[in-house]
Design a protein around this motif. Structure first.
Motif, PDB file in Angstrom:
ATOM      1  N   GLY A  59       0.769  -1.240   0.000  1.00 47.74           N
ATOM      2  CA  GLY A  59       0.000   0.000   0.000  1.00 47.74           C
ATOM      3  C   GLY A  59       0.793   1.280   0.000  1.00 47.74           C
ATOM      4  O   GLY A  59       0.214   2.365  -0.015  1.00 47.74           O
ATOM      5  N   GLY A  60       2.109   1.199   0.002  1.00 45.99           N
ATOM      6  CA  GLY A  60       2.894   2.426  -0.048  1.00 45.99           C
ATOM      7  C   GLY A  60       2.758   3.114  -1.398  1.00 45.99           C
ATOM      8  O   GLY A  60       2.143   2.599  -2.331  1.00 45.99           O
ATOM      9  N   GLY A  61       3.333   4.318  -1.483  1.00 45.49           N
ATOM     10  CA  GLY A  61       3.276   5.048  -2.737  1.00 45.49           C
ATOM     11  C   GLY A  61       3.659   6.492  -2.549  1.00 45.49           C
ATOM     12  O   GLY A  61       4.210   6.884  -1.522  1.00 45.49           O
ATOM     13  N   LEU A  62       3.318   7.287  -3.561  1.00 45.55           N
ATOM     14  CA  LEU A  62       3.611   8.718  -3.574  1.00 45.55           C
ATOM     15  C   LEU A  62       2.336   9.495  -3.299  1.00 45.55           C
ATOM     16  O   LEU A  62       1.290   9.234  -3.919  1.00 45.55           O
ATOM     17  CB  LEU A  62       4.181   9.115  -4.934  1.00 45.55           C
ATOM     18  CG  LEU A  62       4.408  10.607  -5.188  1.00 45.55           C
ATOM     19  CD1 LEU A  62       5.473  11.159  -4.244  1.00 45.55           C
ATOM     20  CD2 LEU A  62       4.792  10.833  -6.645  1.00 45.55           C
ATOM     21  N   VAL A  63       2.409  10.455  -2.386  1.00 45.17           N
ATOM     22  CA  VAL A  63       1.249  11.265  -2.046  1.00 45.17           C
ATOM     23  C   VAL A  63       1.713  12.696  -1.802  1.00 45.17           C
ATOM     24  O   VAL A  63       2.840  12.923  -1.368  1.00 45.17           O
ATOM     25  CB  VAL A  63       0.517  10.685  -0.814  1.00 45.17           C
ATOM     26  CG1 VAL A  63       1.407  10.699   0.409  1.00 45.17           C
ATOM     27  CG2 VAL A  63      -0.786  11.400  -0.543  1.00 45.17           C
ATOM     28  N   GLN A  64       0.846  13.643  -2.083  1.00 42.55           N
ATOM     29  CA  GLN A  64       1.183  15.050  -1.873  1.00 42.55           C
ATOM     30  C   GLN A  64       1.054  15.417  -0.391  1.00 42.55           C
ATOM     31  O   GLN A  64       0.277  14.788   0.341  1.00 42.55           O
ATOM     32  CB  GLN A  64       0.262  15.936  -2.708  1.00 42.55           C
ATOM     33  CG  GLN A  64       0.486  15.813  -4.198  1.00 42.55           C
ATOM     34  CD  GLN A  64      -0.333  16.823  -4.981  1.00 42.55           C
ATOM     35  OE1 GLN A  64      -1.296  17.386  -4.490  1.00 42.55           O
ATOM     36  NE2 GLN A  64       0.077  17.053  -6.219  1.00 42.55           N
ATOM     37  N   PRO A  65       1.781  16.423   0.045  1.00 41.55           N
ATOM     38  CA  PRO A  65       1.620  16.899   1.432  1.00 41.55           C
ATOM     39  C   PRO A  65       0.165  17.232   1.727  1.00 41.55           C
ATOM     40  O   PRO A  65      -0.524  17.838   0.900  1.00 41.55           O
ATOM     41  CB  PRO A  65       2.509  18.143   1.469  1.00 41.55           C
ATOM     42  CG  PRO A  65       3.553  17.887   0.435  1.00 41.55           C
ATOM     43  CD  PRO A  65       2.848  17.142  -0.656  1.00 41.55           C
ATOM     44  N   GLY A  66      -0.277  16.809   2.906  1.00 43.29           N
ATOM     45  CA  GLY A  66      -1.664  16.994   3.295  1.00 43.29           C
ATOM     46  C   GLY A  66      -2.577  15.865   2.873  1.00 43.29           C
ATOM     47  O   GLY A  66      -3.736  15.806   3.290  1.00 43.29           O
TER      48      GLY A  66
ATOM     49  N   GLN B 125      -3.595   3.856   8.788  1.00 46.97           N
ATOM     50  CA  GLN B 125      -4.181   4.938   8.012  1.00 46.97           C
ATOM     51  C   GLN B 125      -3.428   6.218   8.351  1.00 46.97           C
ATOM     52  O   GLN B 125      -3.379   6.618   9.522  1.00 46.97           O
ATOM     53  CB  GLN B 125      -5.666   5.088   8.341  1.00 46.97           C
ATOM     54  CG  GLN B 125      -6.339   6.265   7.656  1.00 46.97           C
ATOM     55  CD  GLN B 125      -6.401   6.119   6.149  1.00 46.97           C
ATOM     56  OE1 GLN B 125      -6.662   5.037   5.644  1.00 46.97           O
ATOM     57  NE2 GLN B 125      -6.142   7.215   5.431  1.00 46.97           N
ATOM     58  N   MET B 126      -2.877   6.852   7.323  1.00 45.24           N
ATOM     59  CA  MET B 126      -2.048   8.036   7.524  1.00 45.24           C
ATOM     60  C   MET B 126      -2.713   9.232   6.854  1.00 45.24           C
ATOM     61  O   MET B 126      -2.917   9.230   5.634  1.00 45.24           O
ATOM     62  CB  MET B 126      -0.652   7.790   6.942  1.00 45.24           C
ATOM     63  CG  MET B 126       0.027   6.581   7.549  1.00 45.24           C
ATOM     64  SD  MET B 126       1.665   6.262   6.848  1.00 45.24           S
ATOM     65  CE  MET B 126       1.223   5.655   5.226  1.00 45.24           C
ATOM     66  N   ASN B 127      -3.069  10.218   7.655  1.00 43.46           N
ATOM     67  CA  ASN B 127      -3.706  11.439   7.158  1.00 43.46           C
ATOM     68  C   ASN B 127      -2.808  12.643   7.412  1.00 43.46           C
ATOM     69  O   ASN B 127      -1.872  12.575   8.213  1.00 43.46           O
ATOM     70  CB  ASN B 127      -5.057  11.636   7.857  1.00 43.46           C
ATOM     71  CG  ASN B 127      -6.032  10.520   7.595  1.00 43.46           C
ATOM     72  OD1 ASN B 127      -6.031   9.909   6.518  1.00 43.46           O
ATOM     73  ND2 ASN B 127      -6.882  10.237   8.564  1.00 43.46           N
ATOM     74  N   SER B 128      -3.122  13.725   6.736  1.00 49.28           N
ATOM     75  CA  SER B 128      -2.360  14.977   6.891  1.00 49.28           C
ATOM     76  C   SER B 128      -0.858  14.716   6.788  1.00 49.28           C
ATOM     77  O   SER B 128      -0.060  15.169   7.616  1.00 49.28           O
ATOM     78  CB  SER B 128      -2.685  15.627   8.244  1.00 49.28           C
ATOM     79  OG  SER B 128      -4.070  15.893   8.359  1.00 49.28           O
ATOM     80  N   LEU B 129      -0.494  13.999   5.760  1.00 50.90           N
ATOM     81  CA  LEU B 129       0.905  13.579   5.617  1.00 50.90           C
ATOM     82  C   LEU B 129       1.817  14.773   5.346  1.00 50.90           C
ATOM     83  O   LEU B 129       1.436  15.738   4.671  1.00 50.90           O
ATOM     84  CB  LEU B 129       1.023  12.550   4.505  1.00 50.90           C
ATOM     85  CG  LEU B 129       0.583  11.142   4.927  1.00 50.90           C
ATOM     86  CD1 LEU B 129       0.278  10.284   3.706  1.00 50.90           C
ATOM     87  CD2 LEU B 129       1.648  10.486   5.788  1.00 50.90           C
ATOM     88  N   LYS B 130       3.025  14.666   5.883  1.00 50.01           N
ATOM     89  CA  LYS B 130       4.039  15.701   5.756  1.00 50.01           C
ATOM     90  C   LYS B 130       5.263  15.127   5.047  1.00 50.01           C
ATOM     91  O   LYS B 130       5.485  13.909   5.092  1.00 50.01           O
ATOM     92  CB  LYS B 130       4.459  16.189   7.142  1.00 50.01           C
ATOM     93  CG  LYS B 130       3.318  16.653   8.030  1.00 50.01           C
ATOM     94  CD  LYS B 130       3.814  16.978   9.420  1.00 50.01           C
ATOM     95  CE  LYS B 130       2.678  17.395  10.332  1.00 50.01           C
ATOM     96  NZ  LYS B 130       3.160  17.695  11.722  1.00 50.01           N
ATOM     97  N   PRO B 131       6.065  15.970   4.433  1.00 52.31           N
ATOM     98  CA  PRO B 131       7.293  15.440   3.799  1.00 52.31           C
ATOM     99  C   PRO B 131       8.171  14.653   4.765  1.00 52.31           C
ATOM    100  O   PRO B 131       8.814  13.683   4.344  1.00 52.31           O
ATOM    101  CB  PRO B 131       7.990  16.719   3.313  1.00 52.31           C
ATOM    102  CG  PRO B 131       6.867  17.672   3.051  1.00 52.31           C
ATOM    103  CD  PRO B 131       5.854  17.384   4.129  1.00 52.31           C
ATOM    104  N   GLU B 132       8.175  15.028   6.019  1.00 53.25           N
ATOM    105  CA  GLU B 132       8.990  14.305   7.001  1.00 53.25           C
ATOM    106  C   GLU B 132       8.448  12.917   7.340  1.00 53.25           C
ATOM    107  O   GLU B 132       9.094  12.161   8.055  1.00 53.25           O
ATOM    108  CB  GLU B 132       9.173  15.122   8.277  1.00 53.25           C
ATOM    109  CG  GLU B 132       7.897  15.643   8.889  1.00 53.25           C
ATOM    110  CD  GLU B 132       7.609  17.080   8.473  1.00 53.25           C
ATOM    111  OE1 GLU B 132       7.760  17.414   7.274  1.00 53.25           O
ATOM    112  OE2 GLU B 132       7.213  17.869   9.371  1.00 53.25           O
ATOM    113  N   ASP B 133       7.269  12.575   6.834  1.00 51.12           N
ATOM    114  CA  ASP B 133       6.752  11.220   6.984  1.00 51.12           C
ATOM    115  C   ASP B 133       7.331  10.269   5.931  1.00 51.12           C
ATOM    116  O   ASP B 133       7.080   9.054   5.989  1.00 51.12           O
ATOM    117  CB  ASP B 133       5.224  11.209   6.877  1.00 51.12           C
ATOM    118  CG  ASP B 133       4.555  11.945   8.019  1.00 51.12           C
ATOM    119  OD1 ASP B 133       3.583  12.698   7.741  1.00 51.12           O
ATOM    120  OD2 ASP B 133       4.984  11.791   9.173  1.00 51.12           O
TER     121      ASP B 133
END
Length: 122
Positions: free
Chosen positions: A8-15, A80-88
């Motif tokens: 389930g990993g991947g690329l996501v935009q900040p937020g 479940q990861m929400n409000s993701l930040k670059p430091e994640d």
């Protein structure tokens, strides 16, 4: 030995949001607490979250409290990861202590998955 498989990993935009999953290959997770860890390049592996076998108790690192949620069903443990930040951004691993107790210390965990990459970037 229990074999764990993340997906389930991947690329996501900040937020943005993303969910990663952990399942057992050829066995069941029913009796085991499962921890989530992450490791970014050049950094030590960090405990993120843990959930007991029943799902009745969860732990979170301060850095993810209020943004990440760990839960499980009969076969899979989810983060479940929400409000993701670059430091994640990191490789995310699931692991088990081999029993039904939780920890956020990697030394307490005996069996590990191969990891899945999560990248938070615009």
């Amino acid at each position: 030995q229990l074999q764990l498989v993340e997906s389930g990993g991947g690329l996501v935009q900040p937020g943005g949001s993303l969910s990663v999953s952990c399942a057992a290959s050829g066995s069941t997770l029913d009796y085991y607490a499962i921890g989530w860890f992450r490791q970014a390049p050049g950094r030590e592996r960090e405990g993120v979250s843990c959930i007991t076998a029943s799902g009745g108790r969860t732990n979170y690192a301060d850095s993810v409290k209020g943004r990440f949620t760990v839960y499980r069903d009969s076969a899979t443990v989810y983060l479940q990861m929400n409000s993701l930040k670059p430091e994640d951004t990191a490789v995310y691993y699931c692991a088990t202590t081999g029993g039904n107790w939780c920890s956020l210390h990697s030394a307490d965990f005996a069996s590990w998955g191969q990891g899945t990459q999560v990248t938070v970037s615009s």
